[in-house]
Design a protein around this motif. Structure first.
Motif, mmCIF file in Angstrom:
data_model
loop_
_atom_site.group_PDB
_atom_site.id
_atom_site.type_symbol
_atom_site.label_atom_id
_atom_site.label_comp_id
_atom_site.label_asym_id
_atom_site.label_seq_id
_atom_site.Cartn_x
_atom_site.Cartn_y
_atom_site.Cartn_z
ATOM 1 N N ILE A 271 -10.557 -25.018 13.065
ATOM 2 C CA ILE A 271 -9.788 -24.278 12.062
ATOM 3 C C ILE A 271 -9.381 -22.913 12.592
ATOM 4 C CG2 ILE A 271 -9.916 -23.184 9.786
ATOM 5 C CD1 ILE A 271 -11.770 -25.463 8.926
ATOM 6 N N LEU A 272 -10.316 -22.225 13.257
ATOM 7 C CA LEU A 272 -10.061 -20.852 13.688
ATOM 8 C C LEU A 272 -9.281 -20.769 14.992
ATOM 9 C CD1 LEU A 272 -13.456 -19.082 12.823
ATOM 10 C CD2 LEU A 272 -11.381 -19.267 11.450
ATOM 11 N N CYS A 273 -9.558 -21.695 15.904
ATOM 12 C CA CYS A 273 -8.941 -21.587 17.234
ATOM 13 C C CYS A 273 -7.422 -21.797 17.191
ATOM 14 C CB CYS A 273 -9.589 -22.573 18.202
ATOM 15 S SG CYS A 273 -11.274 -22.108 18.664
ATOM 16 N N VAL A 274 -6.923 -22.595 16.276
ATOM 17 C CA VAL A 274 -5.475 -22.815 16.200
ATOM 18 C C VAL A 274 -4.749 -21.560 15.751
ATOM 19 C CG1 VAL A 274 -5.707 -25.289 15.779
ATOM 20 C CG2 VAL A 274 -5.675 -23.713 13.841
ATOM 21 N N ASN A 275 -5.466 -20.595 15.185
ATOM 22 C CA ASN A 275 -4.855 -19.345 14.751
ATOM 23 C C ASN A 275 -5.203 -18.179 15.674
ATOM 24 O OD1 ASN A 275 -3.452 -20.123 12.257
ATOM 25 N ND2 ASN A 275 -5.497 -20.574 11.488
ATOM 26 N N GLY A 276 -5.618 -18.525 16.904
ATOM 27 C CA GLY A 276 -5.788 -17.501 17.919
ATOM 28 C C GLY A 276 -7.165 -16.923 18.064
ATOM 29 N N TYR A 277 -8.140 -17.424 17.349
ATOM 30 C CA TYR A 277 -9.507 -16.911 17.475
ATOM 31 C C TYR A 277 -10.247 -17.660 18.582
ATOM 32 C CZ TYR A 277 -8.454 -14.751 12.989
ATOM 33 O OH TYR A 277 -7.863 -14.022 11.987
ATOM 34 N N PHE A 328 -11.683 -17.903 2.054
ATOM 35 C CA PHE A 328 -11.690 -18.407 3.429
ATOM 36 C C PHE A 328 -10.410 -19.177 3.736
ATOM 37 C CE2 PHE A 328 -12.512 -21.879 6.417
ATOM 38 C CZ PHE A 328 -12.923 -21.154 7.523
ATOM 39 N N ALA A 329 -9.950 -19.996 2.787
ATOM 40 C CA ALA A 329 -8.722 -20.765 3.006
ATOM 41 C C ALA A 329 -7.532 -19.857 3.263
ATOM 42 C CB ALA A 329 -8.455 -21.668 1.798
ATOM 43 N N LEU A 330 -7.509 -18.686 2.627
ATOM 44 C CA LEU A 330 -6.393 -17.753 2.818
ATOM 45 C C LEU A 330 -6.554 -16.929 4.092
ATOM 46 C CD1 LEU A 330 -6.013 -16.481 -0.875
ATOM 47 C CD2 LEU A 330 -4.609 -18.173 0.309
ATOM 48 N N VAL A 331 -7.737 -16.356 4.286
ATOM 49 C CA VAL A 331 -7.942 -15.456 5.425
ATOM 50 C C VAL A 331 -7.910 -16.204 6.752
ATOM 51 C CG1 VAL A 331 -9.545 -13.809 6.479
ATOM 52 C CG2 VAL A 331 -9.258 -13.852 4.004
ATOM 53 N N SER A 332 -8.378 -17.458 6.777
ATOM 54 C CA SER A 332 -8.423 -18.214 8.032
ATOM 55 C C SER A 332 -7.033 -18.537 8.565
ATOM 56 C CB SER A 332 -9.216 -19.509 7.840
ATOM 57 O OG SER A 332 -8.580 -20.348 6.889
ATOM 58 N N GLN A 333 -5.999 -18.419 7.719
ATOM 59 C CA GLN A 333 -4.641 -18.685 8.171
ATOM 60 C C GLN A 333 -3.960 -17.455 8.757
ATOM 61 O OE1 GLN A 333 -3.632 -21.933 8.137
ATOM 62 N NE2 GLN A 333 -5.747 -22.178 7.396
ATOM 63 N N LEU A 334 -4.649 -16.312 8.698
ATOM 64 C CA LEU A 334 -4.090 -15.075 9.219
ATOM 65 C C LEU A 334 -4.669 -14.781 10.596
ATOM 66 C CD1 LEU A 334 -4.403 -12.896 5.982
ATOM 67 C CD2 LEU A 334 -2.438 -14.246 6.743
ATOM 68 N N ARG A 335 -3.905 -14.106 11.416
ATOM 69 C CA ARG A 335 -4.356 -13.755 12.760
ATOM 70 C C ARG A 335 -4.905 -12.323 12.787
ATOM 71 N NH1 ARG A 335 -2.389 -17.079 16.923
ATOM 72 N NH2 ARG A 335 -1.047 -18.760 16.164
ATOM 73 N N GLY A 336 -5.893 -12.120 13.651
ATOM 74 C CA GLY A 336 -6.426 -10.785 13.845
ATOM 75 C C GLY A 336 -7.329 -10.277 12.740
ATOM 76 N N THR A 338 -10.630 -10.533 12.179
ATOM 77 C CA THR A 338 -11.989 -10.885 12.592
ATOM 78 C C THR A 338 -13.045 -10.348 11.637
ATOM 79 O OG1 THR A 338 -11.983 -8.953 14.042
ATOM 80 C CG2 THR A 338 -11.371 -11.062 15.036
ATOM 81 N N VAL A 339 -12.906 -9.100 11.206
ATOM 82 C CA VAL A 339 -13.898 -8.512 10.301
ATOM 83 C C VAL A 339 -13.901 -9.229 8.963
ATOM 84 C CG1 VAL A 339 -14.590 -6.419 9.082
ATOM 85 C CG2 VAL A 339 -13.741 -6.264 11.431
ATOM 86 N N ALA A 340 -12.710 -9.485 8.419
ATOM 87 C CA ALA A 340 -12.610 -10.170 7.128
ATOM 88 C C ALA A 340 -13.170 -11.584 7.212
ATOM 89 C CB ALA A 340 -11.157 -10.203 6.665
ATOM 90 N N LEU A 341 -12.878 -12.302 8.300
ATOM 91 C CA LEU A 341 -13.383 -13.670 8.455
ATOM 92 C C LEU A 341 -14.901 -13.689 8.596
ATOM 93 C CD1 LEU A 341 -10.871 -15.578 10.760
ATOM 94 C CD2 LEU A 341 -11.728 -16.301 8.530
ATOM 95 N N ALA A 342 -15.436 -12.747 9.365
ATOM 96 C CA ALA A 342 -16.883 -12.689 9.515
ATOM 97 C C ALA A 342 -17.555 -12.410 8.177
ATOM 98 C CB ALA A 342 -17.258 -11.609 10.540
ATOM 99 N N ALA A 343 -16.952 -11.510 7.380
ATOM 100 C CA ALA A 343 -17.517 -11.200 6.061
ATOM 101 C C ALA A 343 -17.432 -12.395 5.126
ATOM 102 C CB ALA A 343 -16.790 -10.003 5.462
#
Length: 392
Positions: A271-277, A328-336, A338-343
């Motif tokens: 899920i995350l790697c396709v958006n550059g993570y 998570f469904a919304l934030v995981s589609q955004l790039r950059g 990292t802090v929000a996704l970790a939270a």
């Protein structure tokens, strides 16, 4: 005639069964330790290949899809084998079910190691899949057991805590596999070492289960609830569960949550790697998810043990988990981000995982007089269906 106090009185009536003393045996902690070690070992065997899938594929000349099936087989086996595990827990007893689980887990860990131990083994995938299938059978026994162990061996004020410890051993094993497999496997020649290391906890759990577990139930019940725990027959119990509206609602919600969290653990990297993570960041998010889940389960388990507010805890936990899933469904589609996704991953573990042991305890409470194995097990049987739908 002597003093009135010396006069013989009426015969003392027998003490009612409900007024007899209850006793909690110290060996309940040994049973919980064995069950927790077994659950953690089984979880490490489940996901040991996933963090090093590419290296495993090259070493055994397999495709990535074949390596993925070494984890997915757990979900496929869980549905039919789960019903048999429910029957065994309530009919054969907790001791024999745990011993069988330990031997299946140990045999599976050895079988999947044979292609690395014996050079030139034909069809290595058959040995790997065979070993994983035995471990998958073991999972259906160990994952349903904490609720029954807590009900039979622990007093009322410790049941939720015991359930939490037994349940959270599984995600702790998942965390260990995600950390240990990449640390052990730096190149293809390290695969045999990894497989051998995972045999050690499986063998230890098998030894402890066989040598230390002497009975399924304590000689004296630890509480009034345990004293009056008379399980219905298997089929009769399933009929009662299907007709129990409160249980059906809990099973659908919690079973769906099991499917979501299993899919989350398996697919987070994709899920995350396709958006550059990066893979490292995806692994960090998975670790935060599990660590905060264990901490949340510990805190909530202690809280409901003291307050008995099971329903309030489950309802609030489900609501907060749903909101974080949307985030998570919304934030995981955004790039950059990292802090929000970790939270968000941390909060998802904190609210979602913490509900698991409490929901299992509530499933047992609201389904009386159905056996603890059936009540706790059926909600997990629903989970792989939801996970299969997501994965497909």
């Amino acid at each position: 005639m002597g003093p009135e106090g010396d006069a013989p009185g009426p015969p003392t009536p027998p003490v009612p069964g409900g007024l007899r003393g209850y006793r909690a045996y110290a060996r309940r902690w040994v049973f919980l330790l064995v069950l927790s070690l077994l659950s953690g070992s089984n979880a490490t065997l489940w996901l040991s290949f996933a963090p090093v899938a590419d290296t495993v594929a090259r070493h055994f000349l397999l495709s990535t899809e074949q390596v993925n099936w070494l984890s997915l087989v757990y979900l496929v086996v869980a549905i039919p084998a789960g019903l048999a595990a429910i029957w065994m827990l309530d009919s054969v007893g907790l001791r024999w079910a745990t011993i069988l689980c330990a031997w299946l887990n140990f045999a599976g860990s050895v079988l999947r190691s044979l292609p690395s131990m014996l050079k030139g083994t034909p069809a290595p995938f058959a040995f790997l899949m065979g070993g994983q299938s035995l471990c998958a059978l073991a999972q259906t026994l160990v994952i349903f057991s904490p609720a029954k162990l807590a009900a039979l061996w622990f007093p009322e004020h410790q049941r939720a805590t015991a359930n939490m410890v037994g349940t959270m051993a599984n995600p702790l094993g998942i965390l260990l596999a995600n950390v240990l497999s990449p640390a052990l496997v730096k190149k293809e020649d390290d695969i045999p070492v990894m497989l051998g290391v995972y045999i050690i906890p499986a063998g230890l759990a098998c030894l402890l289960a066989t040598a230390c577990l002497g009975e399924s139930e304590p000689p004296t019940p630890p509480s009034a609830g345990a004293a009056h725990s008379n399980s219905e027959k298997f089929l009769d119990g399933l009929k009662l569960l299907v007709r129990n509206k409160a249980y059906v609602v809990l099973a659908v919600c919690f079973g769906g949550g099991v499917g979501i969290f299993t899919s989350f653990s398996a697919l987070l990297e994709q899920i995350l790697c396709v958006n550059g993570y990066s893979n490292e960041f995806a692994g960090l998010c998975g670790a935060l998810f599990i660590v905060f889940g264990i901490l949340g389960a510990l805190a909530l388990g202690l809280y409901v043990d003291r307050t008995k507010r099971f329903m309030e805890a489950v309802k609030i936990g489900f609501c907060l988990t749903s909101l974080v899933c949307v985030a998570f469904a919304l934030v995981s589609q955004l790039r950059g981000q990292t802090v929000a996704l970790a939270a968000v991953c941390s909060l998802l573990g904190l609210f979602g995982f913490s509900v698991a042991p409490v929901a299992m305890e509530l499933a047992v409470e609201c389904s009386f007089p159905v056996g603890e194995g059936a009540a706790a097990g059926l909600v997990f049987v629903v989970g792989p269906r939801g996970c299969s739908s997501w994965c497909c």
